[in-house]
Enzyme design. Structure first.
Site, PDB file in Angstrom:
ATOM      1  CB  SER A  44      -0.858  -0.030   1.272  1.00 51.49           C
ATOM      2  OG  SER A  44      -1.398   1.234   1.575  1.00 51.49           O
ATOM      3  CE1 TYR A  73      -5.192  -1.718   4.388  1.00 52.50           C
ATOM      4  CE2 TYR A  73      -3.956   0.308   4.032  1.00 52.50           C
ATOM      5  CZ  TYR A  73      -4.591  -0.814   3.528  1.00 52.50           C
ATOM      6  OH  TYR A  73      -4.614  -1.033   2.166  1.00 52.50           O
TER       7      TYR A  73
HETATM    8  P1  NAD Z   1     -11.837  -4.962  -1.262  1.00 53.69           P
HETATM    9  O1  NAD Z   1     -12.404  -4.719   0.086  1.00 53.69           O
HETATM   10  O2  NAD Z   1     -12.704  -4.814  -2.456  1.00 53.69           O
HETATM   11  O3  NAD Z   1     -11.162  -6.413  -1.327  1.00 53.69           O
HETATM   12  C1  NAD Z   1     -10.584  -7.057  -0.227  1.00 53.69           C
HETATM   13  C2  NAD Z   1     -10.640  -8.544  -0.467  1.00 53.69           C
HETATM   14  O4  NAD Z   1     -10.102  -9.229   0.686  1.00 53.69           O
HETATM   15  C3  NAD Z   1     -12.088  -9.032  -0.630  1.00 53.69           C
HETATM   16  O5  NAD Z   1     -12.128 -10.036  -1.616  1.00 53.69           O
HETATM   17  C4  NAD Z   1     -12.388  -9.608   0.736  1.00 53.69           C
HETATM   18  O6  NAD Z   1     -13.397 -10.571   0.718  1.00 53.69           O
HETATM   19  C5  NAD Z   1     -11.013 -10.212   1.086  1.00 53.69           C
HETATM   20  N1  NAD Z   1     -10.923 -10.498   2.513  1.00 53.69           N
HETATM   21  C6  NAD Z   1     -11.005  -9.622   3.532  1.00 53.69           C
HETATM   22  N2  NAD Z   1     -10.939 -10.286   4.700  1.00 53.69           N
HETATM   23  C7  NAD Z   1     -10.810 -11.601   4.405  1.00 53.69           C
HETATM   24  C8  NAD Z   1     -10.709 -12.780   5.187  1.00 53.69           C
HETATM   25  N3  NAD Z   1     -10.771 -12.760   6.534  1.00 53.69           N
HETATM   26  N4  NAD Z   1     -10.575 -13.973   4.537  1.00 53.69           N
HETATM   27  C9  NAD Z   1     -10.554 -14.029   3.195  1.00 53.69           C
HETATM   28  N5  NAD Z   1     -10.664 -12.938   2.417  1.00 53.69           N
HETATM   29  C10 NAD Z   1     -10.788 -11.750   3.009  1.00 53.69           C
HETATM   30  O7  NAD Z   1     -10.622  -3.971  -1.363  1.00 53.69           O
HETATM   31  P2  NAD Z   1      -9.413  -3.890  -2.388  1.00 53.69           P
HETATM   32  O8  NAD Z   1      -9.090  -2.474  -2.504  1.00 53.69           O
HETATM   33  O9  NAD Z   1      -9.666  -4.670  -3.619  1.00 53.69           O
HETATM   34  O10 NAD Z   1      -8.258  -4.551  -1.513  1.00 53.69           O
HETATM   35  C11 NAD Z   1      -7.392  -5.570  -1.987  1.00 53.69           C
HETATM   36  C12 NAD Z   1      -6.033  -5.400  -1.368  1.00 53.69           C
HETATM   37  O11 NAD Z   1      -5.442  -4.201  -1.849  1.00 53.69           O
HETATM   38  C13 NAD Z   1      -6.055  -5.272   0.155  1.00 53.69           C
HETATM   39  O12 NAD Z   1      -4.941  -5.936   0.703  1.00 53.69           O
HETATM   40  C14 NAD Z   1      -5.926  -3.771   0.360  1.00 53.69           C
HETATM   41  O13 NAD Z   1      -5.380  -3.449   1.600  1.00 53.69           O
HETATM   42  C15 NAD Z   1      -4.992  -3.428  -0.779  1.00 53.69           C
HETATM   43  N6  NAD Z   1      -4.953  -2.018  -1.165  1.00 53.69           N
HETATM   44  C16 NAD Z   1      -6.042  -1.379  -1.642  1.00 53.69           C
HETATM   45  C17 NAD Z   1      -5.939  -0.047  -2.016  1.00 53.69           C
HETATM   46  C18 NAD Z   1      -7.087   0.743  -2.573  1.00 53.69           C
HETATM   47  O14 NAD Z   1      -6.929   1.943  -2.778  1.00 53.69           O
HETATM   48  N7  NAD Z   1      -8.217   0.165  -2.849  1.00 53.69           N
HETATM   49  C19 NAD Z   1      -4.735   0.618  -1.890  1.00 53.69           C
HETATM   50  C20 NAD Z   1      -3.640  -0.067  -1.396  1.00 53.69           C
HETATM   51  C21 NAD Z   1      -3.758  -1.391  -1.038  1.00 53.69           C
END
Ligand code: NAD
Length: 253
Positions: A145, A158
């Site tokens: 991130s 986080y």
């Molecule tokens: P999102 O909430 O759409 O996806 C998160 C995914 O993780 C979902 O599929 C959810 O079901 C899964 N998940 C959460 N807890 C879980 C558990 N206990 N067991 C199994 N699966 C679980 O959000 P996203 O933005 O697609 O996030 C994906 C990754 O990217 C994450 O690690 C997030 O921290 C990271 N991220 C996102 C951003 C952003 O701007 N969206 C930026 C940096 C990093």
């Protein structure tokens, strides 16, 4: 440049949390490059299955809650039973909790660290053990991130978890690179997914963030596909321990 360097035909990738968001974007991108996908999710990933199958690849669904390490052995077993092996692991599942540091609860600390860091490490360990035992190359891609580089606001667990992801990615590379395993990370910038819904719904924070992104827009899940295919493919065989920002230029400011 040979495009076959990026060809993932015959490979299998385990992707955690790919029923939506960035995981879905990467599953779709890898499938377009020929890769079969094992989707590890708390609930059905039907839309992702459809995208993967439309690209001509196979999709195996494994239901698991990565809030604990209990399902990890079964994830590896089911993958090997179905596809014979796993070549790529994308540790994407992640959660976020927002509250002031002064009142942040232990529950919000533990819940986030368990999914974002503990399960990421132990699933990587199980994957690396399998690769080494079977004498196969392996590719680990951890999802980091901007808060692997910066402090953030109101997201202590986080920030701790994602800063930890950057460090652990380096550690995995140091220990496993000589055994044919590439461990790298992708650090997404501000992407339009569920994870950032609260930010995008806050007009002040949303404006602040958008003004700082040189590309002038939030990223989309498909923006991660190129970096994921690169780090999953032979094109990155000599890239180890790197965290690649896909951030519209955010860190350049
Ligand atoms: P999102 O909430 O759409 O996806 C998160 C995914 O993780 C979902 O599929 C959810 O079901 C899964 N998940 C959460 N807890 C879980 C558990 N206990 N067991 C199994 N699966 C679980 O959000 P996203 O933005 O697609 O996030 C994906 C990754 O990217 C994450 O690690 C997030 O921290 C990271 N991220 C996102 C951003 C952003 O701007 N969206 C930026 C940096 C990093």
């Amino acid at each position: 440049m040979q495009t076959t360097l990026f060809d993932l035909s015959g490979k299998t990738a385990i992707i955690t949390g790919c029923n939506t968001g960035l995981g879905q974007g990467m599953a779709s991108g890898l499938a377009e490059a020929g890769c079969n996908i094992v989707g590890v999710n708390r609930r059905s990933a039907e839309t992702t299955r459809q995208l993967v199958e439309a690209a001509g690849a196979q999709f195996l669904e494994i239901e698991a809650d990565l809030g604990s390490t209990a399902p990890i052995a079964e994830i590896m077993q089911k993958t090997e039973q179905h596809f014979g092996k796993a070549d790529i692991l994308i540790n994407n599942a992640g959660i976020i909790r927002r509250a002031d540091a002064l009142s942040f609860t232990e529950q919000d600390w533990d819940d986030v660290l368990d999914v974002n860091l503990k399960s990421l490490f132990f699933l990587s360990q199980a994957f690396a053990q399998a690769c080494i035992q079977q004498q196969r190359r392996g590719k680990i891609i951890n999802i980091a991130s901007m808060l692997s580089f910066q402090g953030g606001i109101r997201v202590p667990s986080y920030t701790a978890s994602k800063s930890g992801v950057l460090g652990l990615t380096r550690l995995m590379a140091n220990e496993w690179a000589s055994q044919g395993i590439n461990a790298n990370a992708i650090a997404p910038g501000y992407m339009a997914t569920n994870n950032t819904e609260a930010l995008r719904n806050d007009p002040d924070r949303s404006k602040e963030i958008l003004n700082r992104i040189p590309a002038g827009q939030w990223g989309n899940p498909e923006d991660l596909a190129g970096a994921a295919v690169f780090l999953a493919s032979d094109a990155s065989n000599y890239v180890h321990g790197h965290t690649l920002a896909v951030d519209g230029g955010w860190l350049a400011r």
